[in-house]
Structure formats: structure tokens, C-alpha cells
Scaffold this motif. Structure first.
Motif, PDB file in Angstrom:
ATOM      1  N   GLY A   8      -8.030  -2.503 -15.794  1.00 25.51           N
ATOM      2  CA  GLY A   8      -6.685  -2.418 -15.220  1.00 25.51           C
ATOM      3  C   GLY A   8      -6.679  -2.827 -13.757  1.00 25.51           C
ATOM      4  O   GLY A   8      -5.796  -3.575 -13.309  1.00 25.51           O
ATOM      5  N   ALA A   9      -7.677  -2.354 -13.003  1.00 25.35           N
ATOM      6  CA  ALA A   9      -7.764  -2.710 -11.580  1.00 25.35           C
ATOM      7  C   ALA A   9      -8.008  -4.209 -11.412  1.00 25.35           C
ATOM      8  O   ALA A   9      -7.414  -4.860 -10.544  1.00 25.35           O
ATOM      9  N   SER A  10      -8.857  -4.779 -12.268  1.00 28.64           N
ATOM     10  CA  SER A  10      -9.177  -6.214 -12.168  1.00 28.64           C
ATOM     11  C   SER A  10      -7.959  -7.083 -12.466  1.00 28.64           C
ATOM     12  O   SER A  10      -7.657  -8.034 -11.736  1.00 28.64           O
ATOM     13  N   LEU A  11      -7.259  -6.759 -13.550  1.00 31.23           N
ATOM     14  CA  LEU A  11      -6.089  -7.553 -13.933  1.00 31.23           C
ATOM     15  C   LEU A  11      -5.004  -7.490 -12.863  1.00 31.23           C
ATOM     16  O   LEU A  11      -4.391  -8.505 -12.515  1.00 31.23           O
TER      17      LEU A  11
ATOM     18  N   GLY B 175      -1.634  -7.994 -21.621  1.00 27.58           N
ATOM     19  CA  GLY B 175      -0.619  -8.621 -20.784  1.00 27.58           C
ATOM     20  C   GLY B 175       0.145  -7.655 -19.911  1.00 27.58           C
ATOM     21  O   GLY B 175       0.044  -6.437 -20.050  1.00 27.58           O
ATOM     22  N   PHE B 176       0.881  -8.212 -18.973  1.00 24.76           N
ATOM     23  CA  PHE B 176       1.859  -7.539 -18.124  1.00 24.76           C
ATOM     24  C   PHE B 176       1.259  -6.687 -17.010  1.00 24.76           C
ATOM     25  O   PHE B 176       1.950  -6.382 -16.061  1.00 24.76           O
ATOM     26  N   VAL B 177      -0.015  -6.263 -17.132  1.00 30.05           N
ATOM     27  CA  VAL B 177      -0.584  -5.418 -16.068  1.00 30.05           C
ATOM     28  C   VAL B 177      -0.642  -6.195 -14.755  1.00 30.05           C
ATOM     29  O   VAL B 177      -0.245  -5.689 -13.702  1.00 30.05           O
ATOM     30  N   GLY B 178      -1.121  -7.440 -14.818  1.00 33.87           N
ATOM     31  CA  GLY B 178      -1.236  -8.253 -13.612  1.00 33.87           C
ATOM     32  C   GLY B 178       0.085  -8.785 -13.111  1.00 33.87           C
ATOM     33  O   GLY B 178       0.171  -9.327 -12.003  1.00 33.87           O
ATOM     34  N   LEU B 179       1.126  -8.647 -13.888  1.00 35.56           N
ATOM     35  CA  LEU B 179       2.444  -9.156 -13.499  1.00 35.56           C
ATOM     36  C   LEU B 179       3.337  -8.054 -12.938  1.00 35.56           C
ATOM     37  O   LEU B 179       3.914  -8.169 -11.856  1.00 35.56           O
ATOM     38  N   VAL B 180       3.425  -6.948 -13.674  1.00 36.67           N
ATOM     39  CA  VAL B 180       4.398  -5.906 -13.336  1.00 36.67           C
ATOM     40  C   VAL B 180       3.932  -5.012 -12.193  1.00 36.67           C
ATOM     41  O   VAL B 180       4.711  -4.709 -11.271  1.00 36.67           O
ATOM     42  N   VAL B 181       2.665  -4.585 -12.232  1.00 35.17           N
ATOM     43  CA  VAL B 181       2.199  -3.617 -11.228  1.00 35.17           C
ATOM     44  C   VAL B 181       2.324  -4.160  -9.798  1.00 35.17           C
ATOM     45  O   VAL B 181       2.902  -3.481  -8.936  1.00 35.17           O
ATOM     46  N   PRO B 182       1.813  -5.380  -9.498  1.00 34.19           N
ATOM     47  CA  PRO B 182       1.991  -5.876  -8.127  1.00 34.19           C
ATOM     48  C   PRO B 182       3.462  -6.024  -7.738  1.00 34.19           C
ATOM     49  O   PRO B 182       3.828  -5.761  -6.589  1.00 34.19           O
TER      50      PRO B 182
END
Length: 349
Positions: free
Chosen positions: A75-78, A272-279
Motif C-alpha cells: 500500500g505504501a509503495s503504490l 488499483g486506485f490506491v496510487g490514484l485516490v490516496v495522494p
């Protein structure tokens, strides 16, 4: 970093510790937070303060804890890769998947499953890493190299060309994966589904140790480029005028993002979506400064993936829901809500 941003990072870190403890105790065999801490203390030779039985200790040590820690690292990497890509492309819709890294990894894994057969997955190395995982990682790196070659013009990497090349490769890889899925047998289809929908069900301590350098090294290298990524917000030309080594930054960001995303996909499939939504959410809360965004995104991505994994293995127990479905269910409505809220002031919509 301002006082507010520092507080957000600390709050995310404290929340992450709480979620790790709660997630490690959640499941068919209930383990209370006090028992989780006691088992952890007992395993390192310290005195525990709550009673627990042998079964709880074995389940926590050999099944739950490696799974939670692998979710944390992935999760942290993505999320870190997504934040860096968004800063590089100056586009909040950018993430590693937009330049085809995830799709390329999925295509090579599907190719391995359908063309080379299941024997490929049976070849394992000392760290319990299958040949198929290595093939998937190689697919992510090969895709990144191809995007770089296509966008490399007269000694410069053109960001806009990289984006368009990534979209084209994404479409090609998705079509290839779709064709292989169509021709796959039932057994092959189940394996392809694992890679395309994601799962942390096979997590072991060996997987955690393999993922650790692919999470820590890219994060430290990308975080060291925070100032340069901030300069990209002015525009690539302006960043170069104030002394930012733009070509070096672009090359390093994409390479380290490919390393961490490729390792993530090879161990857990496409999530998907972890690297898009969180930031994107964290940028709305604390602003675009990458000295804040990168550590906050790492913590936020870890939080989201641990939460999603906990739900995936408990909501339909004893069956498991693919984690990629949950991150999409959680991420898509949140992302659409943010877009609708801010569409009047975003010139890219």
C-alpha cells in the motif's frame, strides 16, 4: 513542512499502528488487541500482559502478521509511486498504471500462465518466490523501458509523449490480457483472475522480506527528490531554469516507481486506485508540497490497503473477496466525489 502538515503525518502514523493491531486480530479466530501486543512481546522474549493460547500465537505469527505487513509495504509503495507520478506529470489523474506498468506486468503473468503452463508457477526459489512472480516483475520493468524508449527524443524524455505512449501500451497490454483470458482454461482463468484482481492470501514472511527493499529503497530515493518534484509544479522548462536536473528526476522517478509497483504486482497482483485516490485526498487536505505528500501518501496507502484486506478476508469468511474489487469500490466513489466537488476550479477536467 508546516505544523499542520506535520500533525497530519503524525496522525496517519498513529492511526496506522492502531489499524495494524486491529487488523492482525480480526478474522475467524478472534485475537484481542491486548493479546496481539502480548504475543508480539512474547515472541521477542519480553513479558506479556494478557493471556493467549498456542493457536492464537501460531495464527498471528505465521498467517496474520505477514499478511498485514505485506499489505502495509505494498500500500505504501503504490501510493508513494502515485504521488510521485502525479507530481512529475502535474496531473492528479496520473499513477503508475497510466504508463502501463501494471498492465504490462499483468500481460506477462497471463502469458506465462496460458502459454508456458502451470509448471512455471511450480518453480520456486529460496524465498518462496515463483518463476511466475519474477516473470511478472520483468514485465513491469520491460514496459517501463519501452515507454522510456518511445518518449526519448534527442536526449530528452518528453513527459507528454511518455504519457501517450503509456496509454497506448496500456491499451495493448489490456487487449493482450483479454485475449489470453478468453483462450484460457478454467484453471488458467483462476490464476489470471488472481493477478488481475489482486490478493494477499499467499503472504508469507519471505514475501515481506522480498518486498521490503523494493518499498524502502524507492521511497527513500523518491523522497530525496521532493524539492525537485516541487519545482516540476512550475513547469518542466521553469524547473530546469532554476537548476533542477529534470532529465535525471524523470528517469529516477519512473525507474523507482516501476521497481516498487512491479514488485507489488508480482507478489499480490494488480491492486488499483490506491496510487490514484490516496495522494489526491491528502493533497486536498494538506496541499501539494511533496515533503509532506510523499510520507503522508505512504502512510495513507498502507492504511487503505490494510483496511481493504481486512474487509476482503472477513466480509465473506471463510471465502475471500479479491482485494482489487474492494479498493475500486472504496476508491472510485471517493474519487468521483472529489472530482465533482472541485470540477469548477480544475482546468484539466
Amino acid at each position: 513542512m508546516t505544523h499542520k502538515k506535520r500533525n497530519i503525518v503524525w496522525m496517519l502514523a498513529l492511526l496506522l499502528i492502531v489499524v495494524v493491531i486491529l487488523s492482525a486480530g480480526a478474522g475467524a479466530l478472534s485475537i484481542s488487541p491486548a493479546q496481539v501486543l502480548s504475543i508480539a512481546l512474547d515472541s521477542i522474549g519480553l513479558e506479556s500482559f494478557a493471556e493467549f493460547n498456542e493457536q492464537q500465537s501460531v495464527v498471528l505469527s505465521h498467517i496474520r502478521l505477514p499478511r498485514v505487513l505485506l499489505a502495509l509495504l505494498i500500500g505504501a509503495s503504490l501510493s508513494t509511486s502515485g504521488a510521485a507520478m502525479q507530481a512529475l506529470f502535474r496531473n492528479p489523474l496520473a499513477d503508475p498504471s497510466i504508463i502501463g506498468i501494471s498492465a504490462g506486468a499483468a500481460l506477462t503473468s497471463a502469458l506465462g500462465i496460458v502459454v508456458l503452463g502451470q509448471w512455471l508457477n511450480s518453480i520456486a526459489f529460496g524465498a518462496n518466490i515463483s518463476m511466475l512472480s519474477l516473470l511478472t516483475f520483468g514485465g513491469a520493468l520491460l514496459t517501463t523501458w519501452l515507454v522510456f524508449k518511445l518518449s526519448h527524443v534527442q536526449g530528452r524524455v518528453l513527459v507528454a509523449t511518455m504519457l501517450l505512449a503509456g496509454i497506448a501500451i496500456n491499451a495493448f497490454a489490456s487487449a493482450g490480457t483479454g485475449f489470453l483470458t478468453y483462450t484460457a482454461t478454467d484453471d488458467q482463468l483462476r490464476s489470471i483472475t488472481f493477478w488481475t484482481l489482486g490478493s494477499l492470501g499467499g503472504a508469507t514472511w519471505q514475501h515481506v522480506l522480498v518486498m521490503l527493499p523494493f518499498a524502502l529503497l524507492p521511497f527513500t530515493r523518491i523522497f530525496s527528490m521532493s524539492k525537485a518534484l516541487n519545482a516540476f509544479a512550475l513547469g518542466e522548462t521553469e524547473a530546469a531554469h532554476i537548476g533542477t536536473p529534470t532529465e535525471k528526476v524523470k528517469r529516477n522517478v519512473v525507474i523507482f516507481a516501476a521497481m516498487s509497483v512491479g514488485a507489488s504486482v508480482s507478489l499480490a497482483g494488480i491492486i488499483g486506485f490506491v496510487g490514484l485516490v490516496v495522494p489526491h485526498i491528502l493533497r486536498q487536505i494538506g496541499g501539494p508540497d511533496n515533503h509532506y505528500m510523499l510520507p503522508a501518501s505512504a502512510l495513507g496507502g498502507a492504511l487503505l490497503l490494510i483496511f481493504a484486506d481486512t474487509v476482503s478476508r472477513t466480509v465473506l469468511a471463510p471465502a475471500e473477496l479479491p482485494i482489487g474489487i474492494l479498493t475500486a469500490i472504496v476508491g472510485a466513489p471517493v474519487f468521483i466525489g472529489i472530482l465533482l466537488k472541485d470540477r469548477n476550479k480544475m482546468n484539466w477536467l
